[in-house]
Design an enzyme around this catalytic site. Structure first.
Site, PDB file in Angstrom:
ATOM      1  N   LYS A  80       0.631  -4.584  -6.773  1.00  0.00           N
ATOM      2  CA  LYS A  80       0.044  -4.098  -5.522  1.00  0.00           C
ATOM      3  C   LYS A  80      -1.146  -3.199  -5.834  1.00  0.00           C
ATOM      4  O   LYS A  80      -1.125  -2.441  -6.807  1.00  0.00           O
ATOM      5  CB  LYS A  80       1.131  -3.334  -4.756  1.00  0.00           C
ATOM      6  CG  LYS A  80       0.775  -2.868  -3.358  1.00  0.00           C
ATOM      7  CD  LYS A  80       2.005  -2.234  -2.712  1.00  0.00           C
ATOM      8  CE  LYS A  80       1.731  -1.691  -1.333  1.00  0.00           C
ATOM      9  NZ  LYS A  80       2.971  -1.140  -0.707  1.00  0.00           N
ATOM     10  N   SER A 153       4.034  -2.764   3.820  1.00  0.00           N
ATOM     11  CA  SER A 153       2.635  -2.709   3.483  1.00  0.00           C
ATOM     12  C   SER A 153       2.309  -3.594   2.286  1.00  0.00           C
ATOM     13  O   SER A 153       1.145  -3.846   1.988  1.00  0.00           O
ATOM     14  CB  SER A 153       2.257  -1.255   3.142  1.00  0.00           C
ATOM     15  OG  SER A 153       2.949  -0.814   1.975  1.00  0.00           O
ATOM     16  N   SER A 177       8.489  -1.153   2.975  1.00  0.00           N
ATOM     17  CA  SER A 177       7.369  -1.971   2.499  1.00  0.00           C
ATOM     18  C   SER A 177       7.684  -2.904   1.342  1.00  0.00           C
ATOM     19  O   SER A 177       6.844  -3.730   0.983  1.00  0.00           O
ATOM     20  CB  SER A 177       6.195  -1.062   2.114  1.00  0.00           C
ATOM     21  OG  SER A 177       5.723  -0.379   3.239  1.00  0.00           O
TER      22      SER A 177
END
Length: 464
Positions: A80, A153, A177
């Protein structure tokens, strides 16, 4: 080999270890697939193709020389885009940081490199790891159906692993997330105990709520990733000191006698019938494997869910104080709203939130004195369309419902395991969660591996 991209990480590792496939070939196939598909999926923020091929060649040489490092050696992964990666743009989904190139790796990234992993690039995410993508960024698209929500997210990690564009990913979870994108994309995700994985070199959203963990195709894959990255870190004094060998030590044991808590009220309140069917199927499967289902009363989570928002907002305002409000124009509207709320909070109100959080943590700890694991939805909805979601950050009631089964375990810091458990009538994945007491990752992994040996939901993939 035509379906190499959907192999589980641990299966690819066996092929690499026995030299039936090389890291170079595996990496080249992944880069070709990214080039072919990611223009429409938008899961990558940055693809580091040349660096990845160099790492793959180095892994191939090491393995040929007899220096095999373990199940991540030569395996193509991605992270990420809030994990610092030396020399590579790391923007955390923002415009404000799009030119930031760290001079060092985050500890978790460094540990992946030490394990011999090949890093394909950085995965797209919502702005600052909150609920919406920055208006200038194209959001990743769900590979099962582009009209449906891919989760947040960690939207990029969910889409990339789900679409076969990497064999696993590092992500973060502040209110759901890791769990939501795992659920939306048919993946397995571990939100470890808070502090189990170092946060050094990871952009903050709300440090006391932020958890770092893996997203993968199976529990065994996620366990291999977690084992590599977990552990104490002098660069992060909040990282837990407990040894991590226990994470994998009992994973192949049977689950007979494990007490799995089921709350017939909390676990079913305002939950879609399709999600309830998945929960019931999971409970039956665990019972058939020898687990004991125990009726429990989960402490009321309503206030904890309500308190998550001001807790997150205040910590986010601190995390962004160097650039906000000084550079407000570079921020999207939803993250700006959150930061304004955090800056407007009073110290007295914030302290009340912290005291209630401590009390809630104690009540949840008492519950786990009676059970080993808790069964829960990943979220109460059947898969959500993008039309339904709209701008989620501007819909507080939707956020509260979505967080009802995720945010409580950021407030307590307990570990969770998200598993695919079925499909909706529209053909979209539906997941469930298991929750453990602090440092209970080995228990979760043990139960999850048993469940996935008895089912094949995690082996279903989108047809791209």
């Amino acid at each position: 080999m035509n379906d190499l991209h959907y192999l589980e990480l641990t299966d690819l590792a066996k092929l690499i270890r026995t030299r039936r496939i090389s890291p170079v070939e595996a990496t080249r196939q992944q880069l070709d697939r990214i080039a072919a598909l990611d223009d429409r999926l938008a899961s990558y923020a940055v693809v580091t193709a040349e660096r990845a091929m160099a790492e793959a060649r180095a892994a191939e040489a090491d393995i040929a020389a007899g220096h095999y490092r373990g199940p991540l050696h030569g395996v193509p992964l991605a992270v990420k885009d809030l994990f610092w990666t030396s020399g590579v743009p790391t923007a955390a989904g923002t415009i404000i940081h799009r030119d930031f190139r760290p001079t060092e790796d985050a500890t978790a990234v460094r540990r992946l490199r030490q394990a011999g992993a090949v890093l394909l690039g950085k995965l797209q995410m919502t702005e600052g790891a909150y609920s919406d993508h920055h208006p200038q960024i194209t959001p990743p698209r769900n590979p099962w159906n582009a009209d449906y929500w891919p989760g947040i997210s960690s939207s990029g990690p969910g889409v990339a692993v789900g679409a076969g564009l990497c064999f696993g990913a590092l992500a973060s979870d502040t209110g759901g997330s890791i769990r939501w994108p795992s659920a939306a994309n048919g993946l397995t995700g571990i939100k470890p105990t808070w502090g189990r994985v170092s946060r050094h070199g990871v952009f903050d959203l709300a440090p006391s709520l932020d958890h770092v963990g893996p997203m993968a195709r199976s529990v065994a894959d996620a366990a291999a990733l977690l084992t590599a990255i977990a552990g104490a870190d002098p660069a992060d004094p909040t990282a837990l000191l407990e040894p991590v060998a226990s994470i994998a030590a009992t994973t192949n044991q049977a689950i007979g006698g494990l007490k799995v808590g089921v709350d017939r009220d909390w676990g079913r309140r305002d939950v879609d019938p399709q999600v309830l069917a998945v929960l019931d199927d999971a409970a039956r499967a665990l019972s058939a494997l020898g687990a004991e289902l125990v009726e429990v009363d989960v402490p009321d989570v309503t206030q904890a869910v309500a308190d998550w928002a001001p807790n997150c907002a205040v910590e986010a305002a601190v995390a962004h104080r160097a650039t906000y409000p000084a550079r407000r124009a570079a921020y999207g509207p939803v993250l700006s709203m959150v930061l304004d709320a955090g800056r407007a909070s009073s110290a007295l109100d914030y302290q009340e939130v912290l005291l209630r959080r401590m009390a809630f943590r104690g009540r949840m700890r008492a519950l786990f004195g009676k059970i080993d694991l808790l069964l829960a939805p990943a979220h109460p909805f059947a898969p959500l369309s993008l039309k339904t979601m709209g701008t989620m950050g501007l819909q507080p009631e939707l956020i509260a419902r979505l967080q009802a089964y995720t945010a409580p375990f950021n407030m307590t810091g307990q570990p969770t395991l998200t598993l695919p458990g079925g499909f909706s009538t529209d053909g979209l994945p539906i997941a469930f969660q298991m929750v453990a007491a602090d440092l209970g990752e080995a228990m979760l992994i043990r139960a999850g591996i048993a469940f996935q040996r008895a089912t094949d939901w995690h082996r279903r993939h989108p047809a791209l």
